[in-house]
Structures are given as C-alpha cells and as structure tokens.
Design a protein around this motif. Structure first.
Motif, PDB file in Angstrom:
ATOM      1  N   TYR A 164       0.838  -1.197   0.000  1.00 33.07           N
ATOM      2  CA  TYR A 164       0.000   0.000   0.000  1.00 33.07           C
ATOM      3  C   TYR A 164       0.875   1.250   0.000  1.00 33.07           C
ATOM      4  CZ  TYR A 164      -3.344   3.526   1.599  1.00 33.07           C
ATOM      5  OH  TYR A 164      -4.112   4.661   1.702  1.00 33.07           O
ATOM      6  N   LYS A 165       1.900   1.241   0.834  1.00 31.43           N
ATOM      7  CA  LYS A 165       2.810   2.384   0.896  1.00 31.43           C
ATOM      8  C   LYS A 165       3.559   2.561  -0.425  1.00 31.43           C
ATOM      9  CE  LYS A 165       3.578   2.167   5.899  1.00 31.43           C
ATOM     10  NZ  LYS A 165       4.571   1.904   6.971  1.00 31.43           N
ATOM     11  N   LEU A 166       4.011   1.445  -1.001  1.00 33.38           N
ATOM     12  CA  LEU A 166       4.769   1.521  -2.249  1.00 33.38           C
ATOM     13  C   LEU A 166       3.933   2.138  -3.362  1.00 33.38           C
ATOM     14  CD1 LEU A 166       6.638  -1.926  -2.327  1.00 33.38           C
ATOM     15  CD2 LEU A 166       7.623   0.329  -1.894  1.00 33.38           C
ATOM     16  N   ILE A 167       2.683   1.673  -3.489  1.00 32.00           N
ATOM     17  CA  ILE A 167       1.824   2.164  -4.565  1.00 32.00           C
ATOM     18  C   ILE A 167       1.464   3.628  -4.376  1.00 32.00           C
ATOM     19  CG2 ILE A 167      -0.507   1.973  -5.544  1.00 32.00           C
ATOM     20  CD1 ILE A 167      -0.276  -1.058  -5.226  1.00 32.00           C
ATOM     21  N   ASN A 168       1.174   4.012  -3.133  1.00 27.46           N
ATOM     22  CA  ASN A 168       0.641   5.352  -2.901  1.00 27.46           C
ATOM     23  C   ASN A 168       1.693   6.429  -2.669  1.00 27.46           C
ATOM     24  OD1 ASN A 168      -2.512   5.249  -2.713  1.00 27.46           O
ATOM     25  ND2 ASN A 168      -1.784   3.367  -1.744  1.00 27.46           N
ATOM     26  N   LYS A 169       2.955   6.035  -2.504  1.00 26.14           N
ATOM     27  CA  LYS A 169       3.976   7.065  -2.294  1.00 26.14           C
ATOM     28  C   LYS A 169       4.630   7.514  -3.598  1.00 26.14           C
ATOM     29  CE  LYS A 169       8.309   4.518  -1.667  1.00 26.14           C
ATOM     30  NZ  LYS A 169       9.435   4.251  -0.757  1.00 26.14           N
ATOM     31  N   GLU A 170       4.392   6.779  -4.692  1.00 28.95           N
ATOM     32  CA  GLU A 170       5.039   7.132  -5.953  1.00 28.95           C
ATOM     33  C   GLU A 170       4.513   8.460  -6.496  1.00 28.95           C
ATOM     34  OE1 GLU A 170       7.541   5.786  -7.155  1.00 28.95           O
ATOM     35  OE2 GLU A 170       7.580   3.655  -6.690  1.00 28.95           O
ATOM     36  N   ASN A 171       5.398   9.223  -7.088  1.00 26.41           N
ATOM     37  CA  ASN A 171       4.994  10.427  -7.809  1.00 26.41           C
ATOM     38  C   ASN A 171       5.608  10.368  -9.209  1.00 26.41           C
ATOM     39  OD1 ASN A 171       7.724  11.715  -7.723  1.00 26.41           O
ATOM     40  ND2 ASN A 171       7.297  11.794  -5.518  1.00 26.41           N
ATOM     41  N   TYR A 172       5.259  11.329 -10.026  1.00 26.16           N
ATOM     42  CA  TYR A 172       5.707  11.271 -11.413  1.00 26.16           C
ATOM     43  C   TYR A 172       7.231  11.336 -11.524  1.00 26.16           C
ATOM     44  CZ  TYR A 172       6.282  12.333 -16.334  1.00 26.16           C
ATOM     45  OH  TYR A 172       6.682  12.303 -17.645  1.00 26.16           O
ATOM     46  N   GLN A 173       7.849  12.143 -10.689  1.00 23.42           N
ATOM     47  CA  GLN A 173       9.302  12.267 -10.747  1.00 23.42           C
ATOM     48  C   GLN A 173       9.974  10.949 -10.353  1.00 23.42           C
ATOM     49  OE1 GLN A 173      12.166  15.780  -9.451  1.00 23.42           O
ATOM     50  NE2 GLN A 173      11.558  14.635  -7.648  1.00 23.42           N
ATOM     51  N   SER A 174       9.525  10.307  -9.285  1.00 19.19           N
ATOM     52  CA  SER A 174      10.137   9.048  -8.848  1.00 19.19           C
ATOM     53  C   SER A 174       9.940   7.958  -9.892  1.00 19.19           C
ATOM     54  CB  SER A 174       9.559   8.609  -7.493  1.00 19.19           C
ATOM     55  OG  SER A 174       8.206   8.209  -7.607  1.00 19.19           O
ATOM     56  N   LYS A 209      25.559   6.216 -14.623  1.00 24.84           N
ATOM     57  CA  LYS A 209      24.171   6.652 -14.840  1.00 24.84           C
ATOM     58  C   LYS A 209      23.245   6.003 -13.819  1.00 24.84           C
ATOM     59  CE  LYS A 209      24.820   7.465 -19.786  1.00 24.84           C
ATOM     60  NZ  LYS A 209      24.543   6.957 -21.161  1.00 24.84           N
ATOM     61  N   LEU A 210      23.456   4.701 -13.565  1.00 21.21           N
ATOM     62  CA  LEU A 210      22.665   4.015 -12.545  1.00 21.21           C
ATOM     63  C   LEU A 210      22.829   4.703 -11.188  1.00 21.21           C
ATOM     64  CD1 LEU A 210      23.319   0.226 -13.293  1.00 21.21           C
ATOM     65  CD2 LEU A 210      21.099   1.351 -13.310  1.00 21.21           C
ATOM     66  N   PHE A 211      24.062   4.985 -10.827  1.00 23.80           N
ATOM     67  CA  PHE A 211      24.352   5.601  -9.533  1.00 23.80           C
ATOM     68  C   PHE A 211      23.709   6.981  -9.437  1.00 23.80           C
ATOM     69  CE2 PHE A 211      26.991   8.223  -6.725  1.00 23.80           C
ATOM     70  CZ  PHE A 211      26.952   7.469  -5.558  1.00 23.80           C
ATOM     71  N   GLN A 212      23.788   7.750 -10.513  1.00 29.11           N
ATOM     72  CA  GLN A 212      23.230   9.102 -10.496  1.00 29.11           C
ATOM     73  C   GLN A 212      21.720   9.072 -10.349  1.00 29.11           C
ATOM     74  OE1 GLN A 212      24.946  12.195 -10.486  1.00 29.11           O
ATOM     75  NE2 GLN A 212      22.887  12.661  -9.758  1.00 29.11           N
ATOM     76  N   VAL A 213      21.063   8.161 -11.073  1.00 29.31           N
ATOM     77  CA  VAL A 213      19.606   8.076 -10.983  1.00 29.31           C
ATOM     78  C   VAL A 213      19.182   7.607  -9.598  1.00 29.31           C
ATOM     79  CG1 VAL A 213      17.533   6.952 -11.886  1.00 29.31           C
ATOM     80  CG2 VAL A 213      19.313   7.688 -13.463  1.00 29.31           C
ATOM     81  N   ARG A 214      19.914   6.643  -9.030  1.00 28.55           N
ATOM     82  CA  ARG A 214      19.587   6.181  -7.682  1.00 28.55           C
ATOM     83  C   ARG A 214      19.787   7.301  -6.664  1.00 28.55           C
ATOM     84  NH1 ARG A 214      21.883   0.317  -6.247  1.00 28.55           N
ATOM     85  NH2 ARG A 214      19.884   0.097  -5.193  1.00 28.55           N
ATOM     86  N   THR A 215      20.791   8.120  -6.872  1.00 29.13           N
ATOM     87  CA  THR A 215      21.008   9.281  -6.009  1.00 29.13           C
ATOM     88  C   THR A 215      19.860  10.268  -6.150  1.00 29.13           C
ATOM     89  OG1 THR A 215      23.412   9.036  -6.184  1.00 29.13           O
ATOM     90  CG2 THR A 215      22.583  11.179  -5.466  1.00 29.13           C
ATOM     91  N   LEU A 217      16.822   9.636  -6.915  1.00 26.08           N
ATOM     92  CA  LEU A 217      15.630   9.099  -6.260  1.00 26.08           C
ATOM     93  C   LEU A 217      15.573   9.505  -4.791  1.00 26.08           C
ATOM     94  CD1 LEU A 217      15.143   5.454  -7.622  1.00 26.08           C
ATOM     95  CD2 LEU A 217      13.348   7.182  -7.374  1.00 26.08           C
ATOM     96  N   VAL A 218      16.729   9.606  -4.184  1.00 23.45           N
ATOM     97  CA  VAL A 218      16.799   9.905  -2.756  1.00 23.45           C
ATOM     98  C   VAL A 218      16.838  11.406  -2.490  1.00 23.45           C
ATOM     99  CG1 VAL A 218      18.181   9.629  -0.659  1.00 23.45           C
ATOM    100  CG2 VAL A 218      17.945   7.716  -2.258  1.00 23.45           C
ATOM    101  N   THR A 219      17.527  12.147  -3.356  1.00 25.36           N
ATOM    102  CA  THR A 219      17.817  13.549  -3.047  1.00 25.36           C
ATOM    103  C   THR A 219      16.887  14.564  -3.715  1.00 25.36           C
ATOM    104  OG1 THR A 219      19.422  13.700  -4.870  1.00 25.36           O
ATOM    105  CG2 THR A 219      20.249  12.992  -2.705  1.00 25.36           C
ATOM    106  N   LYS A 220      16.315  14.232  -4.849  1.00 22.27           N
ATOM    107  CA  LYS A 220      15.480  15.203  -5.556  1.00 22.27           C
ATOM    108  C   LYS A 220      14.139  15.380  -4.850  1.00 22.27           C
ATOM    109  CE  LYS A 220      18.256  16.179  -9.000  1.00 22.27           C
ATOM    110  NZ  LYS A 220      18.813  17.523  -9.221  1.00 22.27           N
ATOM    111  N   VAL A 221      13.768  16.618  -4.614  1.00 19.03           N
ATOM    112  CA  VAL A 221      12.536  16.940  -3.897  1.00 19.03           C
ATOM    113  C   VAL A 221      11.397  17.115  -4.898  1.00 19.03           C
ATOM    114  CG1 VAL A 221      11.418  18.564  -2.331  1.00 19.03           C
ATOM    115  CG2 VAL A 221      13.869  18.060  -2.084  1.00 19.03           C
TER     116      VAL A 221
END
Length: 244
Positions: A164-174, A209-215, A217-221
């Motif tokens: 439930y949390k996984l589905i509902n926490k996603e946004n377009y950017q993530s 590129k993988l590392f940057q995208v994973r970063t 995911l965590v840092t972009k507001v």
C-alpha cells in the motif's frame, strides 16, 4: 556480420515501441495535470497507469533481450524463462550473461571466478534488481489485478501495508527515475550478452548513470519539480495574454 533478427524478436521490438509511445503519452498527460494543479483529480489514476506501463516495459525489454540474434541460445532462453517470476528471470539473465562472458559453466560467480571488477559489476546489477526493479514488478502485479489503491495479500483477506505504501507514495518524478534505472540496467545487460567488447568499454558509463539516478531518487525533492511545472505553465499563460 549482418543482422538477421528473428520474427519473434521483431515482434518484441514492436511491442516495446508501442509501450514507449503509451509511456510518453501518459507522461505528457501527467505533467499537464501537475502543471495545472490537477483540476480533474486524474493525476492519481495517471500515475497508476504510468507505473503499470513501466512494469510492462521492463518485462518486454527482457523478452527482447532474450531474443537478440547474437545473444542467448534456445536452451539458455528456456533456462531463464523456466524461472517462476520476472525478477528471478532477470537475475538468471544477468548470471547466465556473466557465465557466457567468462566461459564459466558451474563454478560460483564470485571474485575468484569473475575477478574483482566483474564481481563488483555483477553485484551492482543485482542490487538494482533487488531494490528498484523488484518494487516496479511488485507494484505492476498488484495494478494488473485492479488493486489500484488497496493491494491485497495472496489470499485476498487483508491489505498488504508495505505494498500500500509503495503504490501510494510514488509520484511522477520518482517513476521517471525508476524508468531510467530499468533502461540503464537493460542497456548494461544487453552489452554484456550481445557485445562483450562494448560492455567492457561502456559499463562504467552505465554504472555512473545508474548511480546518479539512484542518487536522484533519494535527493530530488518532488515539490520543487511540481512547482517548476506549475510556474512554467503560469508563465506561458501570462506570455500568451501579454501578446494578445
């Protein structure tokens, strides 16, 4: 050597292109709703659809990879598709690709058999599988069963809180970041299977590129991204009014 792709490979390519069109169209609608502050309350449904399409794209991308002309044999494909889940199939694909690359039949895939650099590369790919791709697959499976808000357990007797949390926490950017992650993962595995020389040359680029995208995911507001779309829409409207 000239390429002569099989019919089924071409069909997977066609499916992939159609999914990419659907992802593009859905993304454009989602951005429009965000920019206009979601007046029709349709953004949530669009995000569910976008997430579902990413999961479908990941599965189709794997099928295309399995049928590359200079990639896996029929026996190897069956070894992969015999795995019960899509995640396990991806894991088997990566491991079989490394075995082919290093000509390893039965020995464990570790630093001794692969070398330190390639063992680290394999670990990096599996890490993306175990985290981001696993989430994409799990969400896609729930959405495919119509569980767009409340995902149930296998017995359908209770809602699964973690899903439930996984589905509902996603946004377009993530979701955009996760689509990019799967793309980089697929590109790396493709190079490993089809063109070992290209893999050796380009893997560091794939990994960065993988590392940057994973970063990201965590840092972009997300709120900053949302506000940028809203301001861009408002500025465009103001410019049109001033030109009348």
């Amino acid at each position: 050597m000239s390429r002569n792709p099989s019919k089924i490979y071409s069909q997977h390519v066609a499916n992939l292109r159609e999914l990419e069109l659907a992802i593009s169209h859905t993304g454009r609608m989602a951005r429009s709703e965000i920019a206009s502050r979601d007046p029709q309350q349709s953004l949530r449904s669009l995000l569910r659809l976008y997430s579902f399409l990413i999961g479908a794209w990941a599965e189709t991308r794997l099928r295309k990879l399995l049928h590359e002309e200079f990639g896996f044999s029929e026996v190897e494909r069956k070894q992969i598709t015999d795995k019960s889940s899509q995640l396990e199939q991806w894991q088997e694909t990566i491991d079989l690709a490394f075995r082919k690359h290093h000509k390893i039949t039965k020995a464990p895939l570790d630093e001794r058999s692969l070398g330190v650099a390639h063992a680290a590369r394999r670990g990096a790919l599996h890490d993306v599988l175990s985290n981001e791709l696993r989430v994409i697959i799990e969400i896609r499976n729930k959405l495919a069963h119509g569980q767009w808000i409340y995902p149930f357990n296998s017995d359908e007797t209770a809602v699964e809180p973690d899903k439930y949390k996984l589905i509902n926490k996603e946004n377009y950017q993530s979701l955009q970041f996760k689509l990019a992650l799967v793309g980089h993962l697929a590109d790396a595995v493709h190079d490993l299977v089809v063109s070992p020389a290209t893999f050796e040359r380009d893997f560091e680029s794939h990994f960065k590129k993988l590392f940057q995208v994973r970063t990201n995911l965590v840092t972009k507001v997300y709120s900053k991204y949302e506000n940028s779309l809203i301001k861009s829409r408002e500025s465009a409207r103001a410019a049109r009014k001033s030109n009348k």
